[in-house]
Motif scaffolding. Sequence first.
Motif, PDB file in Angstrom:
ATOM      1  N   VAL A  13     -40.937 110.143  -1.186  1.00 45.87           N
ATOM      2  CA  VAL A  13     -42.065 110.838  -1.814  1.00 45.87           C
ATOM      3  C   VAL A  13     -42.433 110.147  -3.124  1.00 45.87           C
ATOM      4  O   VAL A  13     -43.612 109.897  -3.400  1.00 45.87           O
ATOM      5  CB  VAL A  13     -41.726 112.328  -2.036  1.00 45.87           C
ATOM      6  CG1 VAL A  13     -42.752 112.991  -2.960  1.00 45.87           C
ATOM      7  CG2 VAL A  13     -41.682 113.073  -0.706  1.00 45.87           C
ATOM      8  N   ARG A  14     -41.436 109.816  -3.938  1.00 49.31           N
ATOM      9  CA  ARG A  14     -41.721 109.140  -5.205  1.00 49.31           C
ATOM     10  C   ARG A  14     -42.342 107.758  -4.976  1.00 49.31           C
ATOM     11  O   ARG A  14     -43.178 107.297  -5.763  1.00 49.31           O
ATOM     12  CB  ARG A  14     -40.446 109.003  -6.037  1.00 49.31           C
ATOM     13  CG  ARG A  14     -39.988 110.283  -6.702  1.00 49.31           C
ATOM     14  CD  ARG A  14     -38.972 110.007  -7.808  1.00 49.31           C
ATOM     15  NE  ARG A  14     -37.796 109.324  -7.267  1.00 49.31           N
ATOM     16  CZ  ARG A  14     -36.708 109.945  -6.817  1.00 49.31           C
ATOM     17  NH1 ARG A  14     -36.661 111.265  -6.832  1.00 49.31           N
ATOM     18  NH2 ARG A  14     -35.685 109.250  -6.356  1.00 49.31           N
ATOM     19  N   GLY A  16     -44.347 107.004  -2.589  1.00 53.80           N
ATOM     20  CA  GLY A  16     -45.640 107.140  -1.941  1.00 53.80           C
ATOM     21  C   GLY A  16     -45.619 106.864  -0.451  1.00 53.80           C
ATOM     22  O   GLY A  16     -46.675 106.789   0.191  1.00 53.80           O
ATOM     23  N   SER A  19     -45.999 111.903   1.565  1.00 56.77           N
ATOM     24  CA  SER A  19     -46.506 112.858   0.583  1.00 56.77           C
ATOM     25  C   SER A  19     -45.668 114.129   0.665  1.00 56.77           C
ATOM     26  O   SER A  19     -45.104 114.462   1.720  1.00 56.77           O
ATOM     27  CB  SER A  19     -47.976 113.191   0.851  1.00 56.77           C
ATOM     28  OG  SER A  19     -48.101 113.973   2.038  1.00 56.77           O
ATOM     29  N   ILE A  56     -46.927 118.606  -6.612  1.00 55.15           N
ATOM     30  CA  ILE A  56     -46.098 117.386  -6.661  1.00 55.15           C
ATOM     31  C   ILE A  56     -46.959 116.154  -6.379  1.00 55.15           C
ATOM     32  O   ILE A  56     -46.873 115.129  -7.076  1.00 55.15           O
ATOM     33  CB  ILE A  56     -44.951 117.475  -5.648  1.00 55.15           C
ATOM     34  CG1 ILE A  56     -43.992 118.618  -5.995  1.00 55.15           C
ATOM     35  CG2 ILE A  56     -44.198 116.147  -5.540  1.00 55.15           C
ATOM     36  CD1 ILE A  56     -43.231 118.439  -7.257  1.00 55.15           C
ATOM     37  N   ASP A  57     -47.801 116.234  -5.368  1.00 54.44           N
ATOM     38  CA  ASP A  57     -48.661 115.098  -5.017  1.00 54.44           C
ATOM     39  C   ASP A  57     -49.630 114.766  -6.151  1.00 54.44           C
ATOM     40  O   ASP A  57     -49.911 113.581  -6.424  1.00 54.44           O
ATOM     41  CB  ASP A  57     -49.427 115.396  -3.727  1.00 54.44           C
ATOM     42  CG  ASP A  57     -48.523 115.400  -2.499  1.00 54.44           C
ATOM     43  OD1 ASP A  57     -47.462 114.744  -2.544  1.00 54.44           O
ATOM     44  OD2 ASP A  57     -48.885 116.066  -1.505  1.00 54.44           O
ATOM     45  N   LEU A  60     -47.740 112.887  -8.896  1.00 61.81           N
ATOM     46  CA  LEU A  60     -47.522 111.497  -8.504  1.00 61.81           C
ATOM     47  C   LEU A  60     -48.811 110.683  -8.603  1.00 61.81           C
ATOM     48  O   LEU A  60     -48.792 109.526  -9.049  1.00 61.81           O
ATOM     49  CB  LEU A  60     -46.960 111.441  -7.081  1.00 61.81           C
ATOM     50  CG  LEU A  60     -45.491 111.858  -6.943  1.00 61.81           C
ATOM     51  CD1 LEU A  60     -45.152 112.137  -5.490  1.00 61.81           C
ATOM     52  CD2 LEU A  60     -44.582 110.772  -7.514  1.00 61.81           C
ATOM     53  N   LYS A  64     -47.131 110.541 -12.943  1.00 58.59           N
ATOM     54  CA  LYS A  64     -46.034 111.291 -13.555  1.00 58.59           C
ATOM     55  C   LYS A  64     -44.881 111.440 -12.569  1.00 58.59           C
ATOM     56  O   LYS A  64     -45.082 111.456 -11.362  1.00 58.59           O
ATOM     57  CB  LYS A  64     -46.520 112.663 -14.014  1.00 58.59           C
ATOM     58  CG  LYS A  64     -47.595 112.595 -15.097  1.00 58.59           C
ATOM     59  CD  LYS A  64     -48.079 113.977 -15.481  1.00 58.59           C
ATOM     60  CE  LYS A  64     -49.167 113.903 -16.554  1.00 58.59           C
ATOM     61  NZ  LYS A  64     -49.697 115.250 -16.895  1.00 58.59           N
ATOM     62  N   ASN A  65     -43.678 111.562 -13.120  1.00 54.01           N
ATOM     63  CA  ASN A  65     -42.479 111.734 -12.297  1.00 54.01           C
ATOM     64  C   ASN A  65     -42.223 113.219 -12.083  1.00 54.01           C
ATOM     65  O   ASN A  65     -41.946 113.945 -13.042  1.00 54.01           O
ATOM     66  CB  ASN A  65     -41.275 111.084 -12.984  1.00 54.01           C
ATOM     67  CG  ASN A  65     -40.004 111.193 -12.146  1.00 54.01           C
ATOM     68  OD1 ASN A  65     -40.004 111.735 -11.045  1.00 54.01           O
ATOM     69  ND2 ASN A  65     -38.914 110.683 -12.683  1.00 54.01           N
ATOM     70  N   PRO A  66     -42.284 113.714 -10.845  1.00 52.24           N
ATOM     71  CA  PRO A  66     -42.095 115.152 -10.611  1.00 52.24           C
ATOM     72  C   PRO A  66     -40.641 115.592 -10.609  1.00 52.24           C
ATOM     73  O   PRO A  66     -40.371 116.790 -10.517  1.00 52.24           O
ATOM     74  CB  PRO A  66     -42.722 115.354  -9.232  1.00 52.24           C
ATOM     75  CG  PRO A  66     -42.618 114.036  -8.567  1.00 52.24           C
ATOM     76  CD  PRO A  66     -42.688 112.998  -9.638  1.00 52.24           C
ATOM     77  N   ALA A  70     -38.040 115.328  -5.918  1.00 53.00           N
ATOM     78  CA  ALA A  70     -39.472 115.375  -5.623  1.00 53.00           C
ATOM     79  C   ALA A  70     -39.742 115.581  -4.135  1.00 53.00           C
ATOM     80  O   ALA A  70     -39.348 114.766  -3.300  1.00 53.00           O
ATOM     81  CB  ALA A  70     -40.139 114.082  -6.081  1.00 53.00           C
ATOM     82  N   GLY A 114     -38.484 119.279  -8.904  1.00 54.06           N
ATOM     83  CA  GLY A 114     -39.417 118.780  -7.902  1.00 54.06           C
ATOM     84  C   GLY A 114     -39.191 119.301  -6.496  1.00 54.06           C
ATOM     85  O   GLY A 114     -39.963 118.987  -5.585  1.00 54.06           O
TER      86      GLY A 114
END
Length: 458
Positions: A13-14, A16, A19, A56-57, A60, A64-66, A70, A114
């Motif tokens: 997720v981080r 990409g 999602s 969260i999406d 990102l 930004k870091n969720p 995440a 996250g």
Amino acid sequence: MDWTSAAEIAEKVRAGIWSASAVVEETLARIARKNPELNAFTLVTAERAREEAARIDQLLASGKNPGPLAGVPFAVKNLFDIQGKVTLAGSKINRDLPPAVADATLIQRLSSAGAILVGALNMGEYAYDFTGENLHYGPSRNPHDLRRMSGGSSGGSGSAVGGRLVPLALGSDTNGSIRVPSSLCGVFGLKPTYGRLSRGGSFPFCPSLDHVGPMARTAQDLALAYDALQGSDDRDSAQVDRPVEPVGTLATELAPDLRIAMLGGYFVQQGTDASREALGQVADALGVQTSIEIPEVAMARAAAYVITNAESSTLHLPNLRTRPADYDPDVRDRMLAGALLPATAYLQAQRVRARFQKIVGEIFTQYDILLAPSTPMTAPLVGQKTMQLDGEEMLVRPHLGLYTQPFSFVGLPVVSVPVSGSLPIGVQIIAAPWQEAKALQVAQVLEDRGFVSAVPQF
């Protein structure tokens, strides 16, 4: 979309690759498909999950870091407060309570890291159960064999993680309610030191014995969740105010000076071949040859029952007087028995507790880690009332906690690791107070060596 762990989900997720919204949709579809058979969930919070995933999406997308978890879906035993929902605690009576005004502290912490809440999980009524069977909501079932128990009282948590509905769940453990379902469902479970993690916003069972903690499919996922869950909280008066002690990434080898012993005597005499073999296999995998016995274990377990019955009956006495028919009879009758205990019995049980604490404390001056089975047998059939332990017929419901109660009685941190077989069974990695990192490290080494596995058959 397929995943093996919470760590994998968060990483993708981080990066990409996935999602958070796609992960949530796949999770909700998986729950819809599998939960009718597993009966792990009592509530699915789909709207909330979609909103949190979108947030969260968006974070990102804005660079930004969720957080370290995440996009990781998680679910909680239904004794944790979820804002706007009624906290059932596995009961019929609690349906009449007003909705919670705020999330439990541990839900808030996972969300801040996250993770995304997708629902509440089935459990034994008021957490007084080792089987995962619930009179009001039906039994949660074992993902390795749907005819069998999930274990309890965090049965829905074990079933949901073992059945790959979610990679991470929260449970509670008073006498073994994280470790028993972890053992029977083939997952990793952490009962932290008493007072380490906040119980704020969770429905109590036995306040001087209640613990809360995570269940996951890997040791590293337990560590990720544990790090996110730490911190002081005024909502839990029993929590010890200690600095956050993050575990981080677990190493693949043990420290050379780590002193480990397996427990014999009580912890092998009343078990089955499955529990004894699992303990021996873990000891062999770690190169452990030393076996020791802990004195007065049976007395400690008996005293734990006295304290459990006395404190739970005090909490429930008003409803026991006015609504006895709305309890599961097995739960009600044990609480009624507790209400009849004289104060002298409770005081004596606390004296036994203090004595046993000293006995165990002395052992931990000589060893860093102790090994013991998590349960005396693999998962019994749903509805099974008795089991054979060394030729003696014993009741299933109380005796699934045979090996777990002595350690929660004195608040030790324990990781239950799953040992593979035709049916899984767990082994407890027991550490001294506040040494969760050592227990998690041993669990990781066993996993890295391919010895333990949480792969479900469901």
